[in-house]
Design an enzyme around this catalytic site. Structure first.
Site, PDB file in Angstrom:
ATOM      1  N   ASP A 293       0.867  -1.173   0.000  1.00  0.00           N
ATOM      2  CA  ASP A 293       0.000   0.000   0.000  1.00  0.00           C
ATOM      3  C   ASP A 293       0.913   1.236   0.000  1.00  0.00           C
ATOM      4  O   ASP A 293       2.131   1.140   0.170  1.00  0.00           O
ATOM      5  CB  ASP A 293      -0.985  -0.017   1.170  1.00  0.00           C
ATOM      6  CG  ASP A 293      -2.203   0.857   0.856  1.00  0.00           C
ATOM      7  OD1 ASP A 293      -2.148   1.636  -0.119  1.00  0.00           O
ATOM      8  OD2 ASP A 293      -3.216   0.770   1.570  1.00  0.00           O
TER       9      ASP A 293
HETATM   10  C1  BGC Z   1      -4.969   3.276  -0.012  1.00  0.00           C
HETATM   11  C2  BGC Z   1      -5.131   2.264  -1.120  1.00  0.00           C
HETATM   12  C3  BGC Z   1      -5.023   2.938  -2.453  1.00  0.00           C
HETATM   13  C4  BGC Z   1      -3.683   3.634  -2.531  1.00  0.00           C
HETATM   14  C5  BGC Z   1      -3.419   4.307  -3.857  1.00  0.00           C
HETATM   15  C6  BGC Z   1      -3.729   4.121  -0.196  1.00  0.00           C
HETATM   16  O1  BGC Z   1      -3.668   5.163   0.707  1.00  0.00           O
HETATM   17  O2  BGC Z   1      -4.951   2.619   1.226  1.00  0.00           O
HETATM   18  O3  BGC Z   1      -6.354   1.604  -0.985  1.00  0.00           O
HETATM   19  O4  BGC Z   1      -5.175   2.020  -3.482  1.00  0.00           O
HETATM   20  O5  BGC Z   1      -3.630   4.617  -1.504  1.00  0.00           O
HETATM   21  O6  BGC Z   1      -4.180   5.418  -4.042  1.00  0.00           O
END
Ligand code: BGC
Length: 755
Positions: free
Chosen positions: A297
């Protein structure tokens, strides 16, 4: 090659509920890539053999590129240089044919010309916005959910995107956690079914079609169990809970062929998910033999240091890659340390090779090595993004996701004879709030507000009066008088209240989930006029509203219904569409009741036998145990009876199954759909089991007076659970079965015995 409609959706097509293939296809699309898996393996191996260590590590880096396409800036220069040097495997947040082409061209200047993967959070639609995922889950309509993902993929893929960071398959049982809006709610069985539907919708039958994108099952794992509902927090979970509640939707996504997984920000029993070898190596890539790749993530590898699990970035890189995190999203940790770690012998090259292979395989499967621009076609982009059929599908999905919570004296549907409707409230004319959070390319001008929707539907003979009354938050009552005066002049009041789009979502945990501001006060002032009040509540999570729940004449839960929400709401308010949504998550009476998911309820040694008699009982002295609205609850404009329960045999052995059937009848005056739900309880077991668990459901459509036989099949798998040694077992003995219209509205009960 003609456009082929997913088989599952054909019945809907015949009912005229979905746009037809001819319309959806319009133009012939390029065929999916035809390379065989063996061809792909060979090409991956050839390419890997040519790559330097630095180029291999390059494939493992992903960066956000909002700045990369605009005017010159330092970050842009650095990123473009890295891309040309083969140091970047994927970009997120670059979208649109023009921009993706421009950046892909830079990647093709690199020595080995390995194309980039363009990724984006296409969570509930791309240009056309569908209801938020939690709302879609309220439809319990797997075909429609699959179609929603397909339409989103088609639009995104026409706009240069190869990969969406969806579906989020985290079971979300805590409404304080802002991300409940992104999942399918609190039930594992429903979440797993929906996970599969979404993956198939995004990806189609096989990767490589230009109307499909790679999906990503996230956040692996147990992110939904964040302590105290606070985002990014630690998770402490029994192994049984992990396996029984949180992993099955991920397994369902893997079984459906999801191309990628994303790990998560939380720890699991002390070990951050990003560096959790048990989750990623043992379970995912080991037991499940998962062939795709895992992306971290956002910055979660770097955050291993902040958690106190890694000493520095190099240590974080080592721990993450060893644990099975293949791609570093926006962390710049692999890029800075991994090559050196390999040179120093601290990380085996095999681990890096395995990660690179997994990523390259997907690039081949998407056909990017044959044509790096195959998703970037300007003509297709224009045509697909403006396809009215997408909006029709979004409207149908929105209709299905609305949940009728209350309807005293048949206040709804609104009659055509009404001459004056007072539409009041801070969300009545809002467009942006109907989209909710996680929109990536939506155009506010395309959103139909509730006001617009009602205006169109009500026709010339009905006057639509309007007053805002108050804002969503804040304590000003200055608009109340005008709102009351407007209401007094009308036959019925429709009050649009709720949360604004940015109040629920990532990093939007709340300790107070009451309807914000003075909105309930406004309701009371309107109710005092004596006019019937229909309340439409917008929000991304279960909200608490007391006076409205007790005194409103009708309540329609709209969630965040997407760009066609205003039209869908008018359809339901007027009865052109009979609501059939059922809650996929429990609505508490107050925050103190959390955790209150229906399947977290046990008999205890001291069950509450009679409400109120709570002395030395498992109960509260200041509130009932029951929620405001239970999981599975939702009303219709018609009524259904359940009768004639038949159980094909009272006993079963391993390998056998039992058919449980009953008659469902529409006893009302209009056609409608009912979601019949099957719950089971194992009343005596080696580990105490919940009072009920959803094991199956059917959404049945019935004309007035019509009856249908509904059949569920119970086999050993439906009776099983993870025992104390984590074996999936069904223990001999009696099982109670309950069939009903909601988890707290059981209409038929019986039992089967496992021998
Ligand atoms: C989130 C993810 C997301 C990623 C990219 C993160 O902060 O937890 O779910 O896909 O950002 O935007």
């Amino acid at each position: 090659m003609t456009f082929s409609f997913p088989k599952l959706l054909l019945p809907l097509l015949f009912l005229g509920l979905l746009p037809g293939p001819a319309a959806m296809a319009q133009k012939k699309k390029p065929a999916p890539t035809t390379a065989s898996p063996a061809d792909i393996e060979r090409r991956v191996a050839d390419l890997l053999a040519q790559m330097t260590l630095e180029e291999k590590v390059g494939q493992l880096n992903q960066y956000s590129g909002r700045e990369v396409t605009g005017p010159a800036n330092d970050r842009k220069n650095t990123l473009l240089t890295s891309i040309r040097n083969g140091q970047v495997g994927s970009m997120l947040n670059v979208k649109g044919v023009h921009d993706t082409r421009e950046i892909q061209a830079e990647a093709l200047k690199s020595r080995l010309k390995i194309p980039l993967l363009f990724s984006l959070d296409v969570i509930h639609g791309y240009q056309t916005t569908f209801p938020i995922p939690l709302a879609e889950a309220a439809s319990w309509d797997l075909d429609a959910i699959r179609l929603g993902a397909h339409v989103a993929a088609r639009e995104a893929a026409a706009s240069g995107i190869h990969w969406t960071f969806a579906p989020m398959v985290d079971v979300g049982r805590d409404p304080r956690w802002g991300r409940v809006m992104e999942g399918a709610g609190e039930d594992t069985y429903l979440s797993a079914q929906i996970a599969r539907a979404r993956v198939l919708g995004f990806q189609g039958e096989k990767l490589g079609g230009t109307d499909a994108v790679m999906a990503c099952a996230k956040h692996f794992a147990a992110y939904g169990a964040a302590t105290a509902g606070r985002d990014y927090n630690a998770v402490d979970l029994s192994p049984q809970q992990l396996w029984e509640t949180y992993l099955p939707p991920f397994k369902a996504a893997a079984d459906a062929g999801v191309a990628t997984f994303m790990n998560s920000f939380n720890t699991l029993n002390g070990i951050p998910a990003t560096s959790n070898a048990y989750l990623q190596r043992d379970i995912l890539k080991g037991q499940w033999q998962y062939p795709g790749f895992v992306v971290s993530d956002w910055g979660s590898i770097k955050e291993l240091v902040t958690w106190g699990y890694a000493a520095d970035k190099a240590d974080a890189a080592k721990k993450a890659v060893t644990a099975g995190s293949d791609m570093d999203m926006e962390g710049d940790v692999y890029s800075q340390s991994l090559a050196q770690l390999v040179k120093d012998g601290r990380v085996k090259i095999d681990l890096v090779d395995d990660a690179v292979r997994r990523i390259l395989r997907k690039k081949f499967e998407l056909g990017l090595f044959d044509d790096a621009y195959r998703f970037s076609d300007e003509k297709r982009e224009k045509q697909v993004l403006n396809d009215p059929q997408n909006r029709a599908a979004a409207r149908q999905m929105a209709q299905k996701s609305l949940v009728l919570l209350k309807n005293e004296n048949a206040t709804l549907p609104l009659g055509n004879q009404l001459r004056k409707i007072a539409l009041i409230g801070p969300i009545a004319k809002s467009r942006r709030d109907l989209d909710g959070s996680w929109t990536v390319n939506a155009d506010t001008a395309r959103i139909t507000s509730l006001y617009d929707g009602l205006r169109q539907r009500a026709g010339k003979a009905t006057e639509l009066l309007y007053a805002k009354g108050c804002t969503v938050s804040g304590d000003s009552r200055a608009g109340f008088d005008q709102a009351v005066a407007t209401a007094k002049n009308a036959d019925v009041i429709v009050l649009a209240v709720g949360e604004t789009w940015d109040m629920t979502g990532e990093a939007k945990s709340r300790t107070d989930i009451h309807l914000p501001g003075v909105q309930e006060e406004l309701f009371k002032a309107l109710k005092a006029t004596g006019k019937p009040v229909v309340v439409v509540v917008f929000g991304g999570r279960p909200l608490i509203f007391d006076a409205i729940a007790e005194q409103a004449d009708a309540i329609l839960y709209a969630w965040w219904p997407g760009s066609e929400g205003g039209l869908a709401l008018a359809d339901v308010l007027y009865g052109d569409y009979n609501p059939a949504g059922k809650l996929p998550i429990t609505f508490p009476r107050n925050v103190g009741q959390i955790p209150i998911a229906y399947n977290q309820q046990y008999n205890t040694g001291r069950p509450l036998l009679k409400p109120g008699e709570n002395r030395y009982r498992s109960a509260y002295i200041d509130a009932p145990n029951t929620p405001r609205y239970a999981f599975g609850y939702g009303l219709s404009y018609t009524a259904f009876t359940y009768s004639d329960l038949k159980i094909s045999r009272p006993q079963l052995k391993a390998g056998e199954s039992v058919q449980v059937s009953f008659t469902l009848t529409n006893t009302g005056k209009v056609a409608g759909e009912e979601v019949a739900q099957l719950y089971l309880r194992d009343p005596v077991a080696s580990l105490v089991r919940p009072l009920r668990e959803l094991k199956d459901f059917r959404k049945i459509s019935l004309k007035p007076g019509e009856s249908k036989t509904v059949t569920f099949t119970i086999d050993k798998d439906k009776l099983a659970f993870y025992n104390s040694t984590l074996e999936w077992v069904a223990e001999p003995g009696k099982f109670n079965l309950m069939i009903g219209s909601a988890s707290d509205d059981i209409r038929l009960e019986g039992a089967v015995e496992l021998q």
